[in-house]
Design a protein around this motif. Structure first.
Motif, PDB file in Angstrom:
ATOM      1  N   PRO A 178      35.068  47.452  35.383  1.00  0.00           N
ATOM      2  CA  PRO A 178      35.699  47.451  36.706  1.00  0.00           C
ATOM      3  C   PRO A 178      36.752  48.537  36.863  1.00  0.00           C
ATOM      4  O   PRO A 178      36.955  49.050  37.968  1.00  0.00           O
ATOM      5  N   GLU A 179      37.402  48.913  35.760  1.00  0.00           N
ATOM      6  CA  GLU A 179      38.393  49.981  35.840  1.00  0.00           C
ATOM      7  C   GLU A 179      37.722  51.327  36.105  1.00  0.00           C
ATOM      8  O   GLU A 179      38.238  52.145  36.873  1.00  0.00           O
ATOM      9  N   SER A 181      34.895  51.668  37.721  1.00  0.00           N
ATOM     10  CA  SER A 181      34.473  51.568  39.123  1.00  0.00           C
ATOM     11  C   SER A 181      35.663  51.755  40.056  1.00  0.00           C
ATOM     12  O   SER A 181      35.559  52.433  41.086  1.00  0.00           O
ATOM     13  N   ALA A 182      36.802  51.166  39.703  1.00  0.00           N
ATOM     14  CA  ALA A 182      38.010  51.322  40.514  1.00  0.00           C
ATOM     15  C   ALA A 182      38.430  52.785  40.581  1.00  0.00           C
ATOM     16  O   ALA A 182      38.783  53.304  41.652  1.00  0.00           O
ATOM     17  N   CYS A 204      33.076  47.263  42.771  1.00  0.00           N
ATOM     18  CA  CYS A 204      34.149  46.929  41.828  1.00  0.00           C
ATOM     19  C   CYS A 204      34.456  45.434  41.890  1.00  0.00           C
ATOM     20  O   CYS A 204      34.651  44.781  40.854  1.00  0.00           O
ATOM     21  N   VAL A 207      31.738  43.509  40.037  1.00  0.00           N
ATOM     22  CA  VAL A 207      31.895  43.600  38.582  1.00  0.00           C
ATOM     23  C   VAL A 207      33.056  42.715  38.129  1.00  0.00           C
ATOM     24  O   VAL A 207      32.983  42.040  37.094  1.00  0.00           O
ATOM     25  N   PHE A 208      34.121  42.710  38.910  1.00  0.00           N
ATOM     26  CA  PHE A 208      35.301  41.897  38.586  1.00  0.00           C
ATOM     27  C   PHE A 208      34.933  40.426  38.448  1.00  0.00           C
ATOM     28  O   PHE A 208      35.432  39.725  37.555  1.00  0.00           O
ATOM     29  N   THR A 216      40.530  38.507  33.052  1.00  0.00           N
ATOM     30  CA  THR A 216      41.119  38.377  34.391  1.00  0.00           C
ATOM     31  C   THR A 216      42.413  37.572  34.375  1.00  0.00           C
ATOM     32  O   THR A 216      43.276  37.757  35.223  1.00  0.00           O
ATOM     33  N   TRP A 225      42.637  42.744  33.051  1.00  0.00           N
ATOM     34  CA  TRP A 225      42.286  43.372  34.335  1.00  0.00           C
ATOM     35  C   TRP A 225      42.102  42.242  35.331  1.00  0.00           C
ATOM     36  O   TRP A 225      41.011  41.721  35.520  1.00  0.00           O
ATOM     37  N   LEU A 230      42.580  44.752  40.978  1.00  0.00           N
ATOM     38  CA  LEU A 230      41.593  44.937  42.038  1.00  0.00           C
ATOM     39  C   LEU A 230      42.293  45.173  43.371  1.00  0.00           C
ATOM     40  O   LEU A 230      41.901  46.069  44.145  1.00  0.00           O
TER      41      LEU A 230
END
Length: 346
Positions: A178-179, A181-182, A204, A207-208, A216, A225, A230
């Motif tokens: 996700p990072e 993608s972010a 993103c 995926v998160f 999370t 993350w 996000l």
């Protein structure tokens, strides 16, 4: 000879080695050998050290962190010298080295030394690949992209790196995906591709949702993350689009996701500067600049990393040329230009 050279290098960084502690280290090695030292315990200790850096990273001034990580890297190098590449613990040592090298690269970037950080990014990735840990590998790639964004590396280069990183892990739930993608969403909006950036935001978020709770829910460490990360990504995209309503909504949701007992201010300061920049882009120059100044001037100079100063600069850069002569803008420009206004690196 190598040990002497490493100690001389540490001394150059301002890290002194006491003869007393050197003697104690020698005694400890001797006692450990007599007991039949279990190297597994050493690895576990260093894995805990890397984990602790995840919590102290945002709280420790970067110059101090640089010295601490450098000393630990030397110690790990000496410990690894007793382990062969075929040893069962070799991959674990590589994971430790990858984690420490990542912290070193991030710290150098925070000190404005992005060129000196590049070999450390490479070392971190090499160690992660040798460790066989995809969570670590994707985490390093995501962090490298984010710092490249703040260092203003060319967006086509960053996009190629993001695409290459996602090509092998896009459908997985590894920690760094996700990072990556972010970072891609942030790069896209900076590259003038708003529709693609918003589409990447949605990916993103998807995926998160796949991430385990151990990632999370880890809100205080940079190893986690969570929802706040996000939300920060969403705020970044909407700030650069000048979409004030969605920006303010993303900022509000991000604050709700933050741990109120977390003593770190750096993330909140970056979020506030990002919001100020978005307000300026949306047309509210006076309020945006005043908000940025109020946040920036009360933040300790020794904690003003590259990420903080870059966002502070971008608030000013977002001001339209016709409005740069206003008193509030002039005061903010003077703050940023003064020696006190920049981060303190000694």
């Amino acid at each position: 000879m190598e040990r002497r050279r490493l100690l001389q290098t540490l001394a150059t960084l301002g890290i002194t080695s006491s003869p007393v502690f050197d003697s104690l280290h020698t005694i400890r090695d001797s006692v450990g050998q007599s007991l039949g030292r279990d190297e597994r315990l050493d690895v576990e200790m260093w894995e805990e050290t890397v984990s602790e850096y995840g919590y102290s990273y945002r709280l420790t001034p970067p110059q101090q962190l640089l010295q601490e990580v450098a000393a630990d890297l030397v110690a790990v190098r000496q410990a690894m010298s007793r382990t062969g590449s075929r040893d069962r613990l070799f991959r674990s040592w590589c994971r430790v080295t990858g984690g420490l090298s990542l912290i070193m690269a991030k710290t150098l970037c925070n000190l404005g030394q992005s060129r000196q950080a590049r070999p450390w990014w490479a070392t971190a990735l090499d160690a992660a690949e040798l460790s066989g840990d995809p969570n670590l590998s994707t985490w390093i790639r995501g962090e490298q992209l984010i710092h490249g964004l703040y260092d203003r590396r060319p967006t086509p280069v960053l996009l190629r790196q993001a695409d290459a990183a996602l090509s092998g892990y896009a459908d997985s739930a590894y920690r760094g995906v996700p990072e990556i993608s972010a970072a891609r969403a942030q790069v896209l909006v900076n590259h003038g591709m708003p529709a693609e950036a918003v589409a990447e935001l949605h990916r993103c978020g998807e995926v998160f949702e796949k991430l385990p709770g151990s990632v999370t829910g880890n809100t205080r460490s940079i190893e986690g993350w969570g929802a706040a990360r996000l939300g920060y990504t969403q705020a970044w995209v909407y700030a650069y689009l000048g979409d004030r309503d969605r920006l303010d909504q993303a900022v509000s949701q991000t604050h709700e996701a933050l741990d109120p007992s977390d003593p770190s201010r750096r993330f909140r300061v970056q979020l506030a500067l990002l919001q100020a920049m978005g307000h300026v882009r949306s047309g509210d120059v006076t309020e945006g600049v005043r908000h940025a100044q109020a946040v920036y001037e009360t933040y300790p100079a020794e904690q003003r990393t590259t990420m903080v100063t870059r966002l502070a600069d971008e608030v000013l850069e977002a001001v339209p040329v016709a409005e740069r002569g206003g008193s509030s803008v002039a005061d903010y420009r003077e703050l940023l230009a003064s020696p006190v206004g920049r981060r303190a690196i000694t």
